[in-house]
Design an enzyme around this catalytic site. Structure first.
Site, PDB file in Angstrom:
ATOM      1  N   SER A 157       0.803  -1.151   0.092  1.00 34.06           N
ATOM      2  CA  SER A 157       0.022  -0.081   0.080  1.00 34.06           C
ATOM      3  C   SER A 157       0.931   1.576   0.046  1.00 34.06           C
ATOM      4  CB  SER A 157      -0.973  -0.046   1.137  1.00 34.06           C
ATOM      5  OG  SER A 157      -1.833   0.993   1.033  1.00 34.06           O
ATOM      6  N   HIS A 191      -2.296  -0.966  -3.591  1.00 32.09           N
ATOM      7  CA  HIS A 191      -3.613   0.127  -3.314  1.00 32.09           C
ATOM      8  C   HIS A 191      -3.239   1.233  -4.159  1.00 32.09           C
ATOM      9  CE1 HIS A 191      -4.438  -1.622   0.946  1.00 32.09           C
ATOM     10  NE2 HIS A 191      -5.036  -2.528  -0.039  1.00 32.09           N
ATOM     11  N   ASP A 194      -4.456  -4.574   5.563  1.00 38.59           N
ATOM     12  CA  ASP A 194      -4.947  -5.513   4.440  1.00 38.59           C
ATOM     13  C   ASP A 194      -3.871  -6.460   4.070  1.00 38.59           C
ATOM     14  OD1 ASP A 194      -6.191  -6.371   2.278  1.00 38.59           O
ATOM     15  OD2 ASP A 194      -5.798  -4.823   0.833  1.00 38.59           O
TER      16      ASP A 194
END
Lengths: 193, 284
Positions: free
Chosen positions: A14, A41, A133
């Site tokens: 991310s 992401h 995540d």
């Protein structure tokens, strides 16, 4: 230590992932023997330039995944913005289901589907990021006896994601960013003839 | 030298979960007639697991027992399995390109039939109605909006969406080439936006299952965006045959942003009208 040949490497990241991915992809040979699928992401309206950008740093072909793309060794597939990327046996599929932990693409979705499809022949790599995540997905890869690698939090632009993984599951390797590509090469070539 | 293009090997053996899913889908097909057997497995599995959580069962076999003996449970299963996320003017560049490349072609027809396959809760149907209205074509169009799921179809038919969404939709409408004030198209009532009824005057909402049903008309345009990604290659092939058979000569097919006709048997039967926005035109 894996005894089966690795078929797929899934990478999730991310915040800070762009530069981390560069470092890893730059140091993998175009003869890398497994397919690589990446969930980074990014904003849902970002365009296809991420793959072009990463391509400058890699000798492997990199593309944004299209639905039902076949998985080829030595090829890199990026999750498109605003889609989940899922691994099926031999190919990729996409989904526009709800975001998972606010993310689409979601790292958990990519990792869990890879574990379901390739079991112990999966390697999961979790890199820098500012959320959780990927932790569940990495746990699933561990549960099917795949191989789990987490970036050493001290080398991460944002340590939250790697730290969350290390606290939640007994990961196989915690590696500084610069060691991840050489280790993947070692791992994926070592059980091949 | 680069490595030859041999796909990586699929996993060797089925897990118990894989076997249970196959049994569940076979049971639902045999008993209820809904055919999910050729759905893409990875996303299907995720949704089945989510349904297991909400049904509070620990195995797929237990879920199967409940679904086969309780039609209410089947209803919940269908809703959980097939409700997808959609938005008005999703992928604005698709609508911009549709205006620029497809609308001029449609002007040449006295009457225009459009099939919106897998319309879910209908946002994209209203988007297309608005676009056609602004282009002065809507009065000679009929849009057939279909979905296999009656629950989402009822929502689509109502034309009522949460008012909270309107800010995002307005933004997408403008980027999609919208030329008016988006709020002209709905009335705000309490927490909802009710779309104006003329937008559904030329829309026929009906149930149609792409996995089992056949063609029901001939169309100038077929839109099916982000639906085929939920199918495996076998079912995709069936549906592409269905679309091909249902399009008139030089009819338009619109797919989702990451979908392609590449590697399907129908690649040769279409030309790319716009590659980036996945607009294809049937040849002859």
């Amino acid at each position: 230590m894996a005894v089966e040949a690795v078929e797929i490497v899934v990478i999730g990241t991310s915040l800070g992932g762009l530069s981390a991915l560069q470092v890893i992809l730059r140091n993998l040979s175009h003869q890398f023997p497994a397919a690589i699928a990446i969930a980074q992401h990014r904003h849902k309206e970002s365009n296809a330039q991420l793959s072009q950008f990463l391509q400058q740093h890699s000798s492997m072909p990199i593309k944004e995944a299209e639905d039902k793309d076949l998985l080829h060794p030595g090829h890199v597939y990026l999750a498109p913005p605003d889609y989940h990327l899922l691994v099926e046996p031999g190919y990729l599929s996409l989904s526009t289901d709800e975001p998972v932990s606010y993310a689409r693409p979601s790292i958990d979705v990519l990792f869990e589907s890879a574990a379901d499809s390739y079991h112990e022949r999966t390697v999961g790599v979790l890199l820098t990021g500012a959320n959780r995540d990927g932790v569940q997905g990495l746990a699933r890869i561990a549960a099917v006896n795949g191989h789990t690698i987490v970036q050493d939090p001290t080398t991460a632009e944002n340590a939250t994601m790697p730290q969350a993984a290390i606290q939640s599951i007994p990961v196989d390797q915690i590696l500084p960013l610069s060691d991840i590509a050489p280790y993947l090469t070692h791992l994926c070539f070592s059980v091949r003839r | 030298m680069s490595i030859p293009l041999i796909p990586v090997m699929p996993a060797a053996k089925s897990t118990l979960e894989d076997i249970e899913i196959q049994l569940l889908l076979e049971g639902i097909y045999q008993y209820y007639g809904f055919d999910f057997r050729d759905y893409a497995l990875a996303s299907l599995k995720r949704r089945v697991r989510r349904i297991m959580q909400s049904e509070e069962v620990s195995t797929i076999s237990a879920l199967q027992d409940r679904i086969l003996h309780d039609a209410n449970c089947l209803e919940r299963f269908l809703i959980g399995l097939t409700v997808h996320v959609t938005a008005m003017f999703r992928d604005p560049s698709f609508f911009v390109t549709f205006r620029r490349r497809v609308v001029p072609l449609l002007r040449t027809y006295p009457f225009i039939r459009i099939w919106h396959a897998g319309c879910s809760t209908g946002q994209e149907v209203y988007s297309m109605a608005i676009l056609l209205h602004e282009e002065g074509l809507y009065h000679r169009c009929r849009i057939y909006a279909t979905d296999m799921n009656d629950y989402v179809l009822q929502q689509a038919k109502s034309g009522i969406y949460s008012l909270r969404l309107m800010q995002e939709y307005t933004h997408l409408y403008l980027r999609a080439g919208g030329t008016r004030s988006f709020s002209e198209y709905y009335t705000a009532a309490y927490e909802n936006a009710i779309f104006r009824s003329f937008l559904k005057e030329n829309v026929v909402f009906s149930q149609h299952n792409l996995a089992t049903d056949n063609s029901f008309n001939e169309f100038n345009v077929i839109l099916c965006r982000n639906v085929l990604i939920y199918f495996n290659s076998t079912l995709q092939k069936r549906v592409h045959q269905l679309f091909y058979d249902s399009l008139c000569s030089f009819g338009i097919l619109g797919l989702g942003r990451q979908e392609t006709l590449k590697l399907t048997p129908f690649e040769q039967h279409y030309e790319e009208l716009d590659r980036d926005n996945r607009l294809y035109r049937r040849l002859h």
